[in-house]
Structures are given as structure tokens and as C-alpha cells.
Design a protein around this motif. Structure first.
Motif, PDB file in Angstrom:
ATOM      1  N   PHE A  51       0.825  -1.207   0.000  1.00  0.00           N
ATOM      2  CA  PHE A  51       0.000   0.000   0.000  1.00  0.00           C
ATOM      3  C   PHE A  51       0.862   1.261   0.000  1.00  0.00           C
ATOM      4  O   PHE A  51       0.553   2.243  -0.673  1.00  0.00           O
ATOM      5  CB  PHE A  51      -0.929   0.011   1.218  1.00  0.00           C
ATOM      6  CG  PHE A  51      -2.088  -0.939   1.118  1.00  0.00           C
ATOM      7  CD1 PHE A  51      -2.811  -1.058  -0.062  1.00  0.00           C
ATOM      8  CD2 PHE A  51      -2.463  -1.730   2.206  1.00  0.00           C
ATOM      9  CE1 PHE A  51      -3.887  -1.938  -0.156  1.00  0.00           C
ATOM     10  CE2 PHE A  51      -3.531  -2.603   2.122  1.00  0.00           C
ATOM     11  CZ  PHE A  51      -4.243  -2.712   0.938  1.00  0.00           C
ATOM     12  N   GLU A  52       1.958   1.239   0.772  1.00  0.00           N
ATOM     13  CA  GLU A  52       2.841   2.403   0.785  1.00  0.00           C
ATOM     14  C   GLU A  52       3.470   2.622  -0.586  1.00  0.00           C
ATOM     15  O   GLU A  52       3.593   3.751  -1.067  1.00  0.00           O
ATOM     16  CB  GLU A  52       3.929   2.222   1.843  1.00  0.00           C
ATOM     17  CG  GLU A  52       3.413   2.437   3.268  1.00  0.00           C
ATOM     18  CD  GLU A  52       4.508   2.350   4.304  1.00  0.00           C
ATOM     19  OE1 GLU A  52       5.464   1.566   4.079  1.00  0.00           O
ATOM     20  OE2 GLU A  52       4.415   3.042   5.323  1.00  0.00           O
ATOM     21  N   ARG A  53       3.869   1.537  -1.211  1.00  0.00           N
ATOM     22  CA  ARG A  53       4.487   1.668  -2.535  1.00  0.00           C
ATOM     23  C   ARG A  53       3.482   2.209  -3.549  1.00  0.00           C
ATOM     24  O   ARG A  53       3.839   2.986  -4.437  1.00  0.00           O
ATOM     25  CB  ARG A  53       5.009   0.311  -2.998  1.00  0.00           C
ATOM     26  CG  ARG A  53       5.747   0.330  -4.331  1.00  0.00           C
ATOM     27  CD  ARG A  53       6.338  -1.020  -4.625  1.00  0.00           C
ATOM     28  NE  ARG A  53       7.392  -1.356  -3.702  1.00  0.00           N
ATOM     29  CZ  ARG A  53       8.653  -0.900  -3.794  1.00  0.00           C
ATOM     30  NH1 ARG A  53       8.982  -0.063  -4.751  1.00  0.00           N
ATOM     31  NH2 ARG A  53       9.560  -1.268  -2.921  1.00  0.00           N
ATOM     32  N   LEU A  54       2.223   1.805  -3.406  1.00  0.00           N
ATOM     33  CA  LEU A  54       1.184   2.253  -4.329  1.00  0.00           C
ATOM     34  C   LEU A  54       0.679   3.658  -4.020  1.00  0.00           C
ATOM     35  O   LEU A  54      -0.099   4.219  -4.793  1.00  0.00           O
ATOM     36  CB  LEU A  54       0.002   1.274  -4.294  1.00  0.00           C
ATOM     37  CG  LEU A  54       0.247  -0.117  -4.876  1.00  0.00           C
ATOM     38  CD1 LEU A  54      -0.868  -1.067  -4.469  1.00  0.00           C
ATOM     39  CD2 LEU A  54       0.373  -0.042  -6.392  1.00  0.00           C
ATOM     40  N   GLY A  55       1.077   4.219  -2.883  1.00  0.00           N
ATOM     41  CA  GLY A  55       0.573   5.528  -2.505  1.00  0.00           C
ATOM     42  C   GLY A  55      -0.832   5.484  -1.934  1.00  0.00           C
ATOM     43  O   GLY A  55      -1.500   6.529  -1.837  1.00  0.00           O
ATOM     44  N   ALA A  56      -1.301   4.282  -1.540  1.00  0.00           N
ATOM     45  CA  ALA A  56      -2.640   4.123  -0.961  1.00  0.00           C
ATOM     46  C   ALA A  56      -2.544   4.372   0.538  1.00  0.00           C
ATOM     47  O   ALA A  56      -2.541   3.445   1.360  1.00  0.00           O
ATOM     48  CB  ALA A  56      -3.190   2.728  -1.262  1.00  0.00           C
ATOM     49  N   ARG A  57      -2.470   5.659   0.910  1.00  0.00           N
ATOM     50  CA  ARG A  57      -2.135   6.006   2.289  1.00  0.00           C
ATOM     51  C   ARG A  57      -3.191   5.559   3.297  1.00  0.00           C
ATOM     52  O   ARG A  57      -2.880   5.144   4.400  1.00  0.00           O
ATOM     53  CB  ARG A  57      -1.903   7.520   2.382  1.00  0.00           C
ATOM     54  CG  ARG A  57      -0.580   7.952   1.754  1.00  0.00           C
ATOM     55  CD  ARG A  57      -0.258   9.379   2.098  1.00  0.00           C
ATOM     56  NE  ARG A  57      -1.090  10.318   1.353  1.00  0.00           N
ATOM     57  CZ  ARG A  57      -0.764  10.802   0.161  1.00  0.00           C
ATOM     58  NH1 ARG A  57       0.362  10.412  -0.414  1.00  0.00           N
ATOM     59  NH2 ARG A  57      -1.541  11.665  -0.459  1.00  0.00           N
ATOM     60  N   LEU A  58      -4.475   5.693   2.930  1.00  0.00           N
ATOM     61  CA  LEU A  58      -5.519   5.270   3.869  1.00  0.00           C
ATOM     62  C   LEU A  58      -5.406   3.785   4.185  1.00  0.00           C
ATOM     63  O   LEU A  58      -5.539   3.359   5.334  1.00  0.00           O
ATOM     64  CB  LEU A  58      -6.907   5.569   3.282  1.00  0.00           C
ATOM     65  CG  LEU A  58      -7.477   6.968   3.511  1.00  0.00           C
ATOM     66  CD1 LEU A  58      -8.904   7.037   2.986  1.00  0.00           C
ATOM     67  CD2 LEU A  58      -7.441   7.344   4.976  1.00  0.00           C
ATOM     68  N   TRP A  59      -5.189   3.001   3.147  1.00  0.00           N
ATOM     69  CA  TRP A  59      -5.096   1.560   3.346  1.00  0.00           C
ATOM     70  C   TRP A  59      -3.794   1.178   4.042  1.00  0.00           C
ATOM     71  O   TRP A  59      -3.750   0.218   4.820  1.00  0.00           O
ATOM     72  CB  TRP A  59      -5.257   0.834   2.011  1.00  0.00           C
ATOM     73  CG  TRP A  59      -6.664   0.971   1.531  1.00  0.00           C
ATOM     74  CD1 TRP A  59      -7.166   1.937   0.710  1.00  0.00           C
ATOM     75  CD2 TRP A  59      -7.764   0.152   1.917  1.00  0.00           C
ATOM     76  NE1 TRP A  59      -8.518   1.768   0.548  1.00  0.00           N
ATOM     77  CE2 TRP A  59      -8.923   0.681   1.275  1.00  0.00           C
ATOM     78  CE3 TRP A  59      -7.899  -0.964   2.727  1.00  0.00           C
ATOM     79  CZ2 TRP A  59     -10.171   0.125   1.423  1.00  0.00           C
ATOM     80  CZ3 TRP A  59      -9.157  -1.534   2.875  1.00  0.00           C
ATOM     81  CH2 TRP A  59     -10.281  -0.972   2.220  1.00  0.00           C
ATOM     82  N   ALA A  60      -2.748   1.953   3.794  1.00  0.00           N
ATOM     83  CA  ALA A  60      -1.497   1.711   4.512  1.00  0.00           C
ATOM     84  C   ALA A  60      -1.692   1.949   6.007  1.00  0.00           C
ATOM     85  O   ALA A  60      -1.201   1.180   6.853  1.00  0.00           O
ATOM     86  CB  ALA A  60      -0.392   2.614   3.965  1.00  0.00           C
ATOM     87  N   GLU A  61      -2.428   3.017   6.337  1.00  0.00           N
ATOM     88  CA  GLU A  61      -2.681   3.311   7.749  1.00  0.00           C
ATOM     89  C   GLU A  61      -3.535   2.213   8.377  1.00  0.00           C
ATOM     90  O   GLU A  61      -3.324   1.827   9.544  1.00  0.00           O
ATOM     91  CB  GLU A  61      -3.364   4.668   7.884  1.00  0.00           C
ATOM     92  CG  GLU A  61      -3.668   5.071   9.318  1.00  0.00           C
ATOM     93  CD  GLU A  61      -2.425   5.115  10.197  1.00  0.00           C
ATOM     94  OE1 GLU A  61      -2.569   4.843  11.412  1.00  0.00           O
ATOM     95  OE2 GLU A  61      -1.319   5.398   9.677  1.00  0.00           O
TER      96      GLU A  61
END
Length: 921
Positions: free
Chosen positions: A826-836
């Protein structure tokens, strides 16, 4: 001296100061006739010249409004260097397009051979590059006065450039009259010029007419309403004719009447010469005087008008003091005088070099049908089409139809005008023309052409349902005579009607298609099965549709269509079917590359739409955001309103992944609003999915579930993809049974799917809804399929769901590995909400270490366009190459690289090339 214009002057001075510092900008100055717009442009010109800036200036004229690129011609002719050399420095497609547009600029008349153009917006890109190049020596100021009378092709090119000016040192100022019939310039800052304040108006009048009697002064101030030109001209007419106690006319008419009064006081021969000069569109004094001699008007007749200050002659150019003077000189003449003036001007122009001007002058002189002039205008239309001057094509064909005697030729030319109006983006005009000429149409070719026009108008105005109906109706009219045309109309018509959720029209179109007697090698034949599939999807016979769609997809893998419309249609059908996103990406990338190379910017928006969605399906979210942002800008510029709604919805979906709540809501609601207003359900569903994904990522599971449930409306490619979010929300609010029905539907729809990523998503959903003794096997099977497909986002969602499930089973230690995998992805994809969300799950599972940072973390700080520029620069492309691809100027490319290099920790292109920038996409 400018009275009472301190605020307006300050705005212009800031614009010029920015250009001197290398920052570009544009401004549209607008207001009523005589309000002082030209005076502000005069100030801009003087201030720029005194600061050592280069100034190019052009003034629109009413009779030149139908000559394509006449305004751009005038503006660039003001360049004091060798324009031919500058054009030679452009990229080949841009040079060809701009040379084709500017036939006559470099010598000869407007009737010379034009380089064939591929797209009307390519001229705008070439204009942007040229202005950027001209500003390399010193800052450039372009001033366009009376823009309401500049031909549409020139305005489009200049506005296209203005919207993309960034770091070139170019200031572009348009001045135009407020008029309900004039389309305003959108997308650049505006400066409205109002009447002078009472104190400033009184000061100006006192300076101009210090001896004016008090009662006349008060009346002038009252009548002028702060209009500077009225303050100048009304005192002159007061003594000549006196005034009525009531003055119902607008200020522009009152001032024009004042000019008429001045003209009436001139000798008869001078008045006649002014009529000729007003009927001319070039300002070339030699042409005016040649025409005057043909009417037995001596050269000396011009002197009284010069002495009266109504016009000036300098450097072989004749200019009226104000456009209203010209209008007054023309309107005061009777019909016979105006017709004679146009006839003489037609003879004054060269028959070969200036054929277009001759044709328009003869058309203006005509008082009834004239087939010879109509033929000349059709040739003018064809030449305008070669230069992509579509607005001029419309005008020429429409006037040719008016002058034509043969009823069949009238319809043919009218239909051509209607089609050209769609190319020009004049959809209201196209609709009116199509309606007018359809009543008299008899030839099947005219019926087909007018059906295409009606279909385009309806689709672009936001009604895919009505577009489908118009195209299918047109197909029926030409089926017997031209089955090939009918087949193409039916395929596109069914597609549009399906997007408008009109099952009845879809079924009608498919039935007609089955009955057509098409040749075996007709390019439409392979699409019959796919169109049949759309019909079944529209009637909820989804299981029956998928074998047809899979067969079509299999054929598409083997035979890549050659024509543009077939490639577009193939990509669209594969996206609808959820089949082979890699092939869609291949097709769309090829279309985009081709259309970038040839400069077909109008088509490019469609290619970018398919490419962005394919990138989303493949989980390449960062580059999808770049593609969609470019597509949204282009779709806005080119007037592709339905595609604009799609781009807004997908950008909203991507913003939801990034956790940008405000941007997500703005973009998603734009797509929803457009879809609801224009019966475009797929745009509504896409926007609602974006908002639901936002709620889900923020932990608002009940809101996400309610939104998804409310907008679940049978089969759609959005429903097929978003069912995983519905299941996720249902599980988190402990209502798993509520998601079983929709999931069963999707599994039925995709039964036997060969898409491993789609099957993996369904297995994940089943795992989330299954008992503990079955769930883990389903999760592992899903992850195994993810390993075989290129879907990093969906794989991360499955890692997350599996990790959450393990934690709920009190297997915290085992949960950490899938949760770490999810977090890193998720971090690599820039999906910050899902990373959190993954990070929170990790903490709940007892992992305090956080995530491993992605290798190219710095690239995440780049803006979408900086990333796009950096990726292209890493391939070795020059700034000019990159600018041509991204539709920006070379200097803007340089500015983006200047900003990107320190963010990436590099200082050379060689270092940039060693970075794996694709890793963040």
C-alpha cells in the motif's frame, strides 16, 4: 493618462512583472463597447516595450471572423524576426500543422496550399511551443483586441496555449466585448472593466472638453454612464444634432450614432470610400484603394476622413479609430452600396492567391442564390478543413448552402456544415443545422451523415441514450443502400444506448445488426457477437453475455484492429467485460502513442480514458493518476463532457486511496452530478464507488455499506469490481449475510472467467464470508492466483483481509507477515488510507516495527506531472520531445525537472536514468 483605472492597471502590471521574471500568465479583459479595454491594452504595450519586452498585437475584425487562423496570422506577423526560421525549429507534426494554418503568413495569399492537419488542437500545441521559443530571447507579451471578432480557430489555438503557460515568460491578454451571443473564454483569469466612477468620469470630460456648457456636461455624464468612449464622442454629436429627452438605446448604439453623425458630415465620395474600407477585412490600404478606383472613387477621397480622425493610414495599413467607427461606416450605407463595395473588393484580390477572401467578398455581395459563388465557398471550406479551421468550414458550407439552387446540393452542403460544427465543438449549432436539413434529405449518404451528427451532438451534450437512438434510427434509413455504413452506425449506437441504460434501443440495434447483409470481410462482422453481449448485459442475461465477450476478447488478442474507431471500441468492450486489462493497456498505450505522435489531441482524450482505467485495473495507481489528470485537462479543453465525468470519477477513486477526502468528494460528486443530470448511470456508479471507498478506508464501514447497497443496480463493470468493498464493509459491521446476494450475482456473472485476478478477488470475498474451517484455504488459493497476475493493489487487499482474519482468530504472530506485506504494498502504491489501516492492524497484532520503506520513497513527493516528466527524461527524451508528448512547453518541462531533481536526490539525467521510477507506479 488613464483615469480611474488604477486597479485594472495594477492587475496588468503584475502580469507583465511575472513575465519579466520568467512566469507566464494570461488574462481576459472584458466589458461593454467603448469601456476602455483597448486603452488598457495600449498601456500594456507601452509598459512592456519600455521594459524591453517583445510585443505582438492583433485586432479582430468582424468580416474576418470566418477566415480560419486569420487572427493568429495577424498576431504572429507582428514578430520582428524571421518567422520561417522559428517554424522550422518546431517538431515536424507541429510545424506542419502551424504552417498549414498560417498559409499566407510567409508570403502569398490565403489561397495557397495548406499542409494537411491532423487535429485542430495540434495547432494550439504548436502555438504554445512557438510562443515559448519567441520568449527565449526576451519576455513576450501577446495582446489580442476585439477577441469577439477573432476567428474561432485562432481563439482555440491561443486559449489552448494560454491554459498551459507556466514558466516561459509569456503574458497573453485577450480583450473582448461583453455580448450574450459571444462565447466567453473559460479557463483563464478574467478582469471585468466597468464604467468610470462619477468623479473620474467628470475629470476625464473636463480634460477632454473644458468649454462644454454645464447643462450639456451634466447630460453627457448622465448618458455616458462612465463609458470613456461615450465621454469622448457624445459632446461632438450634441452640437450637430441635439438630443431627444429620452435615450432608450444602449451606450454602444448611442456612441455608434455619434460616429454616424460625424461620417454624414463628410463629402459623398469620402463616405463611399469609408463604406469600401469598412467592407474590407484585411486593412491593406492598397486593396481598399484598388477597389475604390473600380467604383470611380479618387484616392484623395480618404483625406477628409483622416483629418476628421476617423481612420489612420500607416505602413500600408488602414485602421479605423475604433471598431464602432467601422461598424457605423458600414451600417449607414444602403444595401446597394454595400454590395457594390464587396464586388469591388472581390475583384481587388488576386484570383489564385486570395481565393478565400474573394469568395467571402462575393458571398457578402450576393443578394440571392448564386451557384458559382457557392462552389467557390465549398472550395474555401475544403481549404479551411485542411488547416483544421472547423468553425470556418461551418460558415463556408452553411453560406454555400444558402446560395445553392439544387435542393440535393443544398442538403449535402448543409449536412457537411453540421458535421463540421461537431468538429468545431459547436454542438448547439450542429443540432440546429441537422434538424433543418434532415427534413429535405433524400440521399442515403446525407441521412447517414446527419444521423452521425445527431448522435455526436446527443452524446457530447450528455445523453448517450438519445445518441444511441439517433444513430440506430439513421442506420435503419441507410441499411438497404449502404449496409456497411449501417453496421458501423449500429455498433456505435448500441454501445452508446447501453451506456445510457436503454435496453429497448440496445435490443432494437442488435436485431437490425443481425438482419444486415454484410460482406464476410466487413470490419463490423467481428463485433456482432460483442454487441449481442451488450444486449444481454442490458437485459441481465449476464451468463449468456460472457461467452460472447470472452470469444471477442480471444479474437482481439490475435488480431489487433487497424482503424482507430475499431481499436477504441475493442478496448472499450474489453473494459466493460473485465477481460484482459493487459491487452487493453497495450491497445490504449498504442493509441495514445500514435495520437501523441501525430498530434491528434481530440482523439487523445479517448485513448487516455482507456489507458487510465487499464492502469487502475492493473494496480498502477500513481501513473493512472497522471494519465487521468492529463485526460481531464484535455477533455475539459476539447469539450468531451462525458469523458470529463469519467475522469473526474476515477480521479476521485484514486484520491480516496490516497486519503485526500476533500479532493475525492469534489471529483466524485462532479461525476455523480453529471451522470444524474444526463442519464449516465455508469458515471454515477463510479463516483459513488469512490465515495464508498473513501468511507471504507476511513473506517466508516456503516456509511460505506449503506452507500454501496443503495447504489447496487444490477450488472455493471463497476458493480463487478466494487463487490469486494461491499463485502469488506458488511464484514466490519457484522452483517456478512447482507453481502451474500450481491456476491452470488457477481459470481454468476463471471462464471468460468479466465481472469485469474478476478477469480482471486471472488475467492477473497468468499473467504471473508465463510466459516473459519473453510476461510483459510480460500485465502491461500486467492493469494496463489494473485502471484500469477499483475494486480498489486488487489493482492495487497487480500494480504490485509487475510491478516485481519488471522488476528481475529487470535493468531497474532501469523497475522504479522501478511499485514507487513499489505502495508509495504500500500505504501508503494501511494494508498495512504489503506497503509494506515494495515499499520493499525499490525499494531493490534503486536508489531511495533512499522513498515519497510519502499526503495523509491522520494518519488512519492513528486507531483503527477513532475513524475511524468522525470520518467520520460529518464528514457533520454529531450525537453522538446517531452513537451510535444505532454502538450506543454519545453520551458515548463525544464521547470519540472528543476523541481524534481532535488526531490529525487539526483543532479543529472544519467543519474535519473538509473532510478527505477516505475517502482512507484
Amino acid at each position: 493618462m488613464l483615469y480611474g483605472r488604477e486597479a485594472e492597471v495594477a492587475v496588468i502590471d503584475r502580469l507583465l512583472a511575472g513575465a519579466r521574471q520568467g512566469q507566464s500568465g494570461a488574462l481576459c479583459v472584458h466589458g461593454e463597447a467603448g469601456i476602455g479595454k483597448s486603452a488598457l491594452l495600449d498601456h500594456a504595450a507601452k509598459a512592456a516595450e519600455s521594459a524591453g519586452m517583445r510585443v505582438l498585437r492583433a485586432v479582430g475584425t468582424e468580416t474576418e471572423a470566418e477566415l480560419p487562423f486569420a487572427g493568429l496570422h495577424l498576431l504572429l506577423n507582428a514578430y520582428d524576426g524571421r518567422l520561417d526560421d522559428r517554424l522550422s525549429e518546431l517538431a515536424a507534426p507541429q510545424e506542419a500543422a502551424l504552417r498549414g494554418a498560417l498559409v499566407g503568413t510567409l508570403g502569398g495569399g490565403w489561397g495557397g496550399a495548406a499542409a494537411p492537419g491532423e487535429d485542430r488542437f495540434l495547432v494550439g500545441l504548436a502555438t504554445l511551443t512557438l510562443l515559448s521559443d519567441l520568449a527565449e530571447d526576451k519576455p513576450l507579451v501577446c495582446l489580442v483586441d476585439d477577441t469577439q471578432w477573432v476567428d474561432q480557430a485562432s481563439v482555440e489555438a491561443l486559449v489552448f496555449a494560454a491554459r498551459r503557460l507556466r514558466s516561459e515568460g509569456v503574458a497573453l491578454v485577450f480583450a473582448m466585448r461583453d455580448d450574450p451571443e459571444v462565447v466567453p473564454i473559460r479557463g483563464i483569469p478574467e478582469l471585468r472593466v466597468a464604467g468610470l466612477a462619477e468623479q473620474d468620469a467628470a475629470a476625464l470630460l473636463a480634460d477632454l472638453s473644458p468649454d462644454l456648457p454645464a447643462q450639456v456636461r451634466d447630460r453627457v455624464l448622465a448618458e455616458a454612464g462612465g463609458n470613456p468612449l461615450a465621454l469622448i464622442e457624445l459632446p461632438r454629436s450634441a452640437a450637430d444634432e441635439g438630443w431627444s429627452p429620452v435615450s432608450p438605446l444602449p451606450i454602444g448604439h448611442r456612441v455608434q450614432r455619434a460616429f454616424v453623425s460625424q461620417i454624414e458630415g463628410l463629402p459623398a465620395r469620402t463616405r463611399s470610400l469609408l463604406t469600401v474600407a469598412a467592407a474590407d477585412d484585411s486593412g491593406e490600404v492598397g486593396v481598399v484603394l484598388r477597389a475604390a478606383r473600380m467604383l470611380a472613387i479618387p484616392v484623395g477621397a480618404i483625406e477628409p476622413a483622416e483629418r476628421a480622425g476617423l481612420l489612420t493610414v500607416s505602413g500600408g495599413v488602414l485602421r479605423f479609430r475604433h471598431p464602432l467607427v467601422r461598424s457605423a461606416a458600414y451600417q449607414r450605407a444602403v444595401l446597394a452600396e454595400r454590395s457594390a463595395a464587396h464586388q469591388a473588393l472581390a475583384r481587388a484580390w488576386d484570383e489564385d492567391q486570395d481565393a478565400d477572401r474573394r469568395a467571402w467578398q462575393l458571398a457578402a455581395a450576393a443578394t440571392g442564390p448564386d451557384d458559382e459563388v457557392a462552389d467557390m465557398l465549398e472550395r474555401t471550406a475544403r481549404r479551411a478543413a485542411e488547416r483544421n479551421g472547423h468553425a470556418a468550414v461551418v460558415a463556408a458550407y452553411e453560406r454555400a448552402a444558402q446560395l445553392t439552387t439544387d435542393p440535393r446540393e443544398v442538403v449535402r452542403r448543409g449536412a457537411a456544415a453540421a458535421l463540421a460544427a461537431t468538429d468545431a465543438g459547436q454542438f448547439d449549432r450542429a443540432a440546429k443545422l441537422a434538424e433543418r436539413f434532415a427534413k429535405a434529405a433524400e440521399d442515403p449518404a446525407d441521412h447517414a451523415l446527419l444521423a452521425v451528427v445527431r448522435g455526436l451532438v446527443e452524446f457530447e451534450s450528455g445523453s448517450p441514450r438519445e445518441s444511441g437512438r439517433a444513430l440506430i434510427c439513421g442506420a435503419r434509413q441507410v441499411a438497404e443502400v449502404h449496409p456497411g455504413w449501417s453496421g458501423k452506425l449500429l455498433v456505435i449506437g448500441v454501445h452508446n444506448a447501453w451506456h445510457g441504460a436503454d435496453a429497448e434501443v440496445v435490443a432494437d440495434g442488435v436485431a437490425q445488426l443481425r438482419e444486415l447483409r454484410l460482406a464476410p470481410d466487413d470490419p463490423v462482422v467481428p463485433y456482432i457477437g460483442a454487441v449481442e453481449a451488450l444486449s444481454r448485459l442490458g437485459s441481465d442475461d449476464v451468463p449468456g453475455a460472457y461467452p460472447l465477450l470472452r470469444a471477442f476478447a480471444a479474437r482481439a488478442r490475435d488480431v489487433v484492429p487497424e482503424t482507430d474507431w475499431l481499436r477504441q471500441f475493442t478496448a472499450q468492450l474489453l473494459l466493460i467485460a473485465g477481460q484482459d486489462p493487459a491487452l487493453v493497456h497495450q491497445l490504449a498505450a498504442a493509441m495514445v502513442a500514435d495520437w501523441r505522435g501525430t498530434g491528434q489531441i481530440g482523439h487523445l482524450t479517448v485513448g487516455l480514458h482507456h489507458l487510465a482505467y487499464a492502469q487502475i485495473l492493473l494496480g498502477r495507481h500513481k501513473i493512472a493518476a497522471v494519465t487521468a489528470a492529463e485526460g481531464l485537462q484535455l477533455a475539459t479543453d476539447t469539450g468531451h463532457r462525458p469523458i470529463t465525468a469519467h475522469f473526474s470519477s476515477w480521479l476521485g477513486w484514486l484520491a480516496a486511496l490516497e486519503g485526500d477526502e476533500e479532493r475525492c468528494r469534489v471529483l466524485a460528486n462532479e461525476g455523480i452530478r453529471y451522470g444524474e443530470d444526463h442519464q449516465y448511470p455508469h458515471s454515477v456508479l463510479s463516483g459513488q464507488w469512490a465515495l464508498a471507498l473513501l468511507d471504507l478506508g476511513l473506517g466508516r464501514h456503516r456509511a460505506a455499506f449503506d452507500r454501496m447497497s443503495e447504489h447496487w443496480r444490477g450488472w455493471s463493470f463497476v458493480a463487478s469490481r466494487s463487490v469486494a468493498d461491499l463485502v469488506d464493509a458488511a464484514v466490519h459491521i457484522d452483517c456478512p449475510d447482507a453481502a451474500r446476494g450481491p456476491l452470488d450475482q457477481v459470481e454468476e456473472w463471471t462464471a468460468g472467467s479466465e481472469e485469474e485476478w478476478a477469480v482471486a478477488i471472488l475467492l477473497r470475498c468468499r473467504a471473508m464470508l465463510s466459516p473459519a474451517d473453510c476461510a483459510e484455504a480460500l485465502f491461500m488459493e486467492a493469494l496463489g492466483l494473485h502471484q500469477k497476475s499483475d494486480q498489486p493493489y488487489e493482492q495487497a487487499r487480500t494480504w490485509l483481509a487475510y491478516g485481519e482474519w488471522l488476528r481475529r482468530q487470535r493468531r497474532k504472530r501469523e497475522a504479522r507477515t501478511p499485514l507487513r506485506n499489505a502495508l509495504e504494498s500500500f505504501e508503494r502504491l501511494g494508498a495512504r488510507l489503506w497503509a494506515e489501516r494495515a499499520r493499525q492492524e499490525l499494531r493490534a497484532a503486536g508489531d511495533r516495527a512499522g513498515s519497510r520503506k519502499p526503495k523509491i520513497e522520494a518519488a512519492a513527493s513528486l507531483t503527477p506531472q513532475e513524475l511524468q516528466v522525470a520518467r520520460l527524461a529518464a528514457t533520454g527524451a529531450t525537453n522538446r520531445d517531452i513537451a510535444a508528448q505532454l502538450l506543454i512547453s519545453p520551458r515548463t518541462v525544464g521547470q519540472h525537472l528543476y523541481n524534481a531533481f532535488p526531490k529525487l536526490g539526483v543532479s543529472t539525467r544519467a543519474e535519473l536514468a538509473r532510478l527505477d521510477l516505475d517502482a512507484v507506479l
